[in-house]
Enzyme design. Sequence first.
Site, PDB file in Angstrom:
ATOM      1  N   ASN A  87       1.079  -1.669  -0.302  1.00  0.00           N
ATOM      2  CA  ASN A  87      -0.219  -0.004   0.008  1.00  0.00           C
ATOM      3  C   ASN A  87       0.807   1.728   0.359  1.00  0.00           C
ATOM      4  O   ASN A  87       2.277   0.922   0.675  1.00  0.00           O
ATOM      5  CB  ASN A  87      -0.759   0.295   1.786  1.00  0.00           C
ATOM      6  CG  ASN A  87      -1.887   1.174   1.397  1.00  0.00           C
ATOM      7  OD1 ASN A  87      -2.574   0.825   0.140  1.00  0.00           O
ATOM      8  ND2 ASN A  87      -2.316   1.348   2.569  1.00  0.00           N
ATOM      9  N   ASP A  94      -9.352  10.680  -0.326  1.00  0.00           N
ATOM     10  CA  ASP A  94      -9.956  12.145   0.198  1.00  0.00           C
ATOM     11  C   ASP A  94      -8.676  12.875  -0.529  1.00  0.00           C
ATOM     12  O   ASP A  94      -8.654  12.715  -1.412  1.00  0.00           O
ATOM     13  CB  ASP A  94      -9.604  11.726   1.831  1.00  0.00           C
ATOM     14  CG  ASP A  94      -8.148  11.382   2.318  1.00  0.00           C
ATOM     15  OD1 ASP A  94      -7.477  11.777   1.543  1.00  0.00           O
ATOM     16  OD2 ASP A  94      -8.093  11.931   3.677  1.00  0.00           O
TER      17      ASP A  94
HETATM   18  C1  XIL Z   1      -3.164   9.098   9.424  1.00  0.00           C
HETATM   19  C2  XIL Z   1      -4.688   8.845  10.820  1.00  0.00           C
HETATM   20  O1  XIL Z   1      -5.568   9.549   9.815  1.00  0.00           O
HETATM   21  C3  XIL Z   1      -4.658   9.903  11.660  1.00  0.00           C
HETATM   22  O2  XIL Z   1      -5.384   9.593  12.794  1.00  0.00           O
HETATM   23  C4  XIL Z   1      -3.217   9.951  12.509  1.00  0.00           C
HETATM   24  O3  XIL Z   1      -2.728  10.223  13.188  1.00  0.00           O
HETATM   25  C5  XIL Z   1      -1.870   9.414  11.045  1.00  0.00           C
HETATM   26  O4  XIL Z   1      -2.377   8.239  10.625  1.00  0.00           O
HETATM   27  N1  XIL Z   1      -1.754   7.287   5.031  1.00  0.00           N
HETATM   28  C6  XIL Z   1      -1.815   5.711   5.739  1.00  0.00           C
HETATM   29  C7  XIL Z   1      -2.395   6.391   7.200  1.00  0.00           C
HETATM   30  O5  XIL Z   1      -1.324   4.991   5.337  1.00  0.00           O
HETATM   31  O6  XIL Z   1      -2.404   4.799   7.973  1.00  0.00           O
HETATM   32  C8  XIL Z   1      -2.129   7.126   7.390  1.00  0.00           C
HETATM   33  O7  XIL Z   1      -3.945   7.946   8.876  1.00  0.00           O
HETATM   34  C9  XIL Z   1      -2.554   8.501   6.684  1.00  0.00           C
HETATM   35  C10 XIL Z   1      -1.474   8.613   5.325  1.00  0.00           C
END
Ligand code: XIL
Length: 350
Positions: free
Chosen positions: A201, A269
């Site tokens: 990923n 997003d």
């Molecule tokens: C983010 C979460 O949304 C937050 O709450 C946390 O503080 C940090 O991580 N890529 C990823 C996710 O693979 O695990 C991340 O999630 C966002 C970016």
Amino acid sequence: MRCLLKRQTLLAVLLGLALFLLPSLYPTDASIMTLSALAALNGIRMGTAVSFPALQQDERYRDVLAREFRQLTPENEMKFSRLHPEPERYDFDKADTLVNFADTHGIMVRGHTLVWHSQIPDWVKAARSRDAAIALLRNHIQTVVGHYRGQVMAWDVVNEAIADSGRLRDTVWLRQIGPDYIGMAFRWAHAADPNARLFYNDYGGEGLGRKSEAIYRLVSSLVEKDIPIDGVGLQMHLSLQNAPDASDVATNLQRLGELGLETHITEMDVRLALPASEQDRLAQADLFRTMLSTCIAADSCSNFTTWGFTDRYSWIPHRYKDFGAALLFDRDYQPKMAYAAMLEALDPET
Ligand code: XIL
């Protein structure tokens, strides 16, 4: 053949059946259909990241989640530091709560994530030798994947191992173990749950370019070495300025598919500068529609997941100052233009 069945026959038969059977009970208007129901007709599973605190405290959150989505990714609760805070201590409570919620509501779980450079506890960084690092990572993967054997449909085994330069990211795992840590992780995960689908990923490799080339080369080499990888997750954290070209995404999904790999959109997003203008919200809706259509059209793409669903709990305002409004529902759970655009992609008749 699979393509025909997935895209047309199945859609026509199911839609026909639904329209034939339902009119006496429900209006035939597709707007009453949920995202997941329409997505399933297109051969796509619709997912979202789930915030544990929101799930605990907010009933409206639980309702919309259960209504619209058929798969969830724990936003934080399956990360290394949460599950394995001390060498001899695992803490599965919160992640188990999420998995139980999913189970009760007929929702599948994407496990996220086993090997990442971020959200790892300090004790991991203090491993005293390569062998010690290998042992601790193996123990972590065996224990976690074993704990959720049969309950987690797919794992993001390795997350973000490639830097934006296209080289392997300089992480604690690379430094302690060397580049083989990636193949090892997939092998351990496969041994612990042979039925879980195993994914690499990453972000920023959705279209074509240096990073997507590097991801393609990495996963090609894993496939060549018979390492048990099933697919690639493309995160798709976009802004209006950095969005990839849909045709490049299509080409990428196709070439990954030709390696025999499945593709999932794992964390979409689209962050907007706040306050969000009407024009930006339209452009955002367009991106959600286009990327979902691109996934539907690609044989390899079977899963479309957004990183949360309501702006009330999105990570964006915490991570990107002055940005937000990145998701399908507003803070009060009203569907936004982006939601309507997703429905349109799923049912062009709407
Ligand atoms: C983010 C979460 O949304 C937050 O709450 C946390 O503080 C940090 O991580 N890529 C990823 C996710 O693979 O695990 C991340 O999630 C966002 C970016």
